[in-house]
Design a protein around this motif. Structure first.
Motif, PDB file in Angstrom:
ATOM      1  N   LEU A 206       0.815  -1.211   0.000  1.00 33.47           N
ATOM      2  CA  LEU A 206       0.000   0.000   0.000  1.00 33.47           C
ATOM      3  C   LEU A 206       0.849   1.261   0.000  1.00 33.47           C
ATOM      4  O   LEU A 206       0.462   2.290  -0.559  1.00 33.47           O
ATOM      5  CB  LEU A 206      -0.934   0.012   1.217  1.00 33.47           C
ATOM      6  N   LEU A 207       2.016   1.182   0.652  1.00 31.10           N
ATOM      7  CA  LEU A 207       2.867   2.351   0.726  1.00 31.10           C
ATOM      8  C   LEU A 207       4.115   2.218  -0.136  1.00 31.10           C
ATOM      9  O   LEU A 207       4.978   3.077  -0.108  1.00 31.10           O
ATOM     10  CB  LEU A 207       3.289   2.614   2.176  1.00 31.10           C
ATOM     11  N   HIS A 208       4.201   1.146  -0.890  1.00 30.95           N
ATOM     12  CA  HIS A 208       5.369   0.916  -1.740  1.00 30.95           C
ATOM     13  C   HIS A 208       5.151   1.678  -3.037  1.00 30.95           C
ATOM     14  O   HIS A 208       4.887   1.103  -4.081  1.00 30.95           O
ATOM     15  CB  HIS A 208       5.510  -0.581  -1.984  1.00 30.95           C
ATOM     16  N   TRP A 209       5.295   2.998  -2.966  1.00 33.62           N
ATOM     17  CA  TRP A 209       4.916   3.873  -4.062  1.00 33.62           C
ATOM     18  C   TRP A 209       5.834   3.693  -5.261  1.00 33.62           C
ATOM     19  O   TRP A 209       7.039   3.742  -5.150  1.00 33.62           O
ATOM     20  CB  TRP A 209       4.961   5.328  -3.588  1.00 33.62           C
ATOM     21  N   GLN A 210       5.220   3.508  -6.434  1.00 39.04           N
ATOM     22  CA  GLN A 210       5.979   3.410  -7.667  1.00 39.04           C
ATOM     23  C   GLN A 210       6.217   4.788  -8.276  1.00 39.04           C
ATOM     24  O   GLN A 210       7.112   4.972  -9.083  1.00 39.04           O
ATOM     25  CB  GLN A 210       5.218   2.520  -8.663  1.00 39.04           C
ATOM     26  N   SER A 211       5.410   5.756  -7.925  1.00 39.51           N
ATOM     27  CA  SER A 211       5.555   7.124  -8.390  1.00 39.51           C
ATOM     28  C   SER A 211       5.165   8.041  -7.243  1.00 39.51           C
ATOM     29  O   SER A 211       4.987   7.589  -6.120  1.00 39.51           O
ATOM     30  CB  SER A 211       4.673   7.359  -9.619  1.00 39.51           C
ATOM     31  N   LEU A 212       5.029   9.335  -7.520  1.00 40.93           N
ATOM     32  CA  LEU A 212       4.693  10.273  -6.464  1.00 40.93           C
ATOM     33  C   LEU A 212       3.368   9.887  -5.812  1.00 40.93           C
ATOM     34  O   LEU A 212       2.355   9.732  -6.500  1.00 40.93           O
ATOM     35  CB  LEU A 212       4.588  11.691  -7.047  1.00 40.93           C
ATOM     36  N   PRO A 213       3.335   9.709  -4.476  1.00 43.55           N
ATOM     37  CA  PRO A 213       2.087   9.337  -3.811  1.00 43.55           C
ATOM     38  C   PRO A 213       1.094  10.491  -3.858  1.00 43.55           C
ATOM     39  O   PRO A 213       1.465  11.656  -3.993  1.00 43.55           O
ATOM     40  CB  PRO A 213       2.521   9.048  -2.371  1.00 43.55           C
ATOM     41  N   THR A 214      -0.161  10.147  -3.725  1.00 48.36           N
ATOM     42  CA  THR A 214      -1.193  11.168  -3.695  1.00 48.36           C
ATOM     43  C   THR A 214      -1.319  11.733  -2.280  1.00 48.36           C
ATOM     44  O   THR A 214      -0.858  11.132  -1.309  1.00 48.36           O
ATOM     45  CB  THR A 214      -2.545  10.590  -4.118  1.00 48.36           C
ATOM     46  N   GLU A 215      -1.972  12.865  -2.180  1.00 52.83           N
ATOM     47  CA  GLU A 215      -2.214  13.444  -0.866  1.00 52.83           C
ATOM     48  C   GLU A 215      -3.055  12.506  -0.013  1.00 52.83           C
ATOM     49  O   GLU A 215      -2.828  12.375   1.192  1.00 52.83           O
ATOM     50  CB  GLU A 215      -2.909  14.801  -1.004  1.00 52.83           C
ATOM     51  N   GLY A 216      -4.011  11.827  -0.643  1.00 57.64           N
ATOM     52  CA  GLY A 216      -4.847  10.879   0.091  1.00 57.64           C
ATOM     53  C   GLY A 216      -4.042   9.739   0.685  1.00 57.64           C
ATOM     54  O   GLY A 216      -4.295   9.324   1.823  1.00 57.64           O
TER      55      GLY A 216
END
Length: 252
Positions: A206-216
């Motif tokens: 869920l937090l393993h972001w592939q790109s810039l995470p969203t504010e949400g």
């Protein structure tokens, strides 16, 4: 981008704003996430509480960015506080907070002052030769002072997002400890933080972001997961977490 001397803003002895000059290296930050992570208020309160016992005297924050942590950290006991940022455009966004605060544009290699506390808050992973940086930090540290590093943990969690914002690496306890090897720094604390964030990344990504995470995504993590991590991290002996915190003291 140019090398040479860059003007920053500080305070003179009478509290007036004055120009401050530091030698700089050519640098322009590649990331665009700083304002987004500024919203992670619970996370900032968590790690700042962990470092509070070690912050004192003349404080240097290396890689201060847009000053997202400055006001928070200046709420802790200190004599003076210096924000050092190599990207002039980012440094221009740092708000000067009171007469004990100054900001410089440049790197640690370009200043000669010594400090009681040197901070690298999500910064050391952006520096190619991290060991040489820690050697410089030790040289700028007064006896009995502390170097404090907060950094992303676990190479297995390295993603295109890390690469996009200029991370050379993520750390384990062993690799972070190695950065201070053969220096005058003695380890005081080396722990992981945010066990729930790690479990979420490992199990559901869920937090393993592939790109810039969203504010949400940032707010969900900060409001729901971080408070639970503050409860469970001590239960796990701070042996697991999505971030790693290291503190070293200079003995002499």
């Amino acid at each position: 981008m140019r090398t040479g001397h860059t003007i920053g803003i500080g305070r003179d002895a009478d509290g007036r704003e004055a120009a401050v000059m530091a030698t700089t290296s050519p640098f322009e930050y590649a990331g665009s996430e700083l304002a987004l992570f500024e919203k992670a208020v619970n996370w900032k309160r968590y790690w700042s509480a962990q470092i509070a016992p070690f912050l004192r005297g003349d404080v240097l924050e290396v890689g201060a960015g847009i000053g997202a942590n400055t006001r928070l950290l200046m709420g802790l006991p200190h004599r003076t506080y210096t924000s050092l940022e190599p990207d002039a455009a980012l440094a221009a966004q740092i708000e000067t907070v009171g007469p004990t605060h100054r900001k410089l544009v440049g790197t640690l290699a370009g200043i000669s002052d010594s400090f009681d506390t040197i901070l690298y808050i999500d910064v050391l992973e952006h520096i190619g030769d991290d060991h040489s940086e820690m050697v410089r930090a030790a040289a700028h540290l007064n006896a009995g002072g502390h170097v404090i590093v907060l950094a992303p943990a676990h190479a297995s969690l390295y993603t295109p997002f890390d690469k996009a914002i200029g991370h050379f690496r993520r750390y384990s306890r062993a690799t972070l400890a190695q950065t201070a090897a053969r220096t005058t720094l003695v380890p005081v604390k080396l722990v992981y933080l945010d066990s729930v964030g790690l479990l979420a990344s490992a199990s559901r990504r869920l937090l393993h972001w592939q790109s810039l995470p969203t504010e949400g995504q940032i707010l969900t993590w900060d409001r729901l997961m971080v408070p639970v991590s503050r409860l469970f991290d001590p239960v796990f002996g701070r042996r697991m977490g999505k971030s790693i915190l290291g503190v070293w003291r200079r003995e002499s």
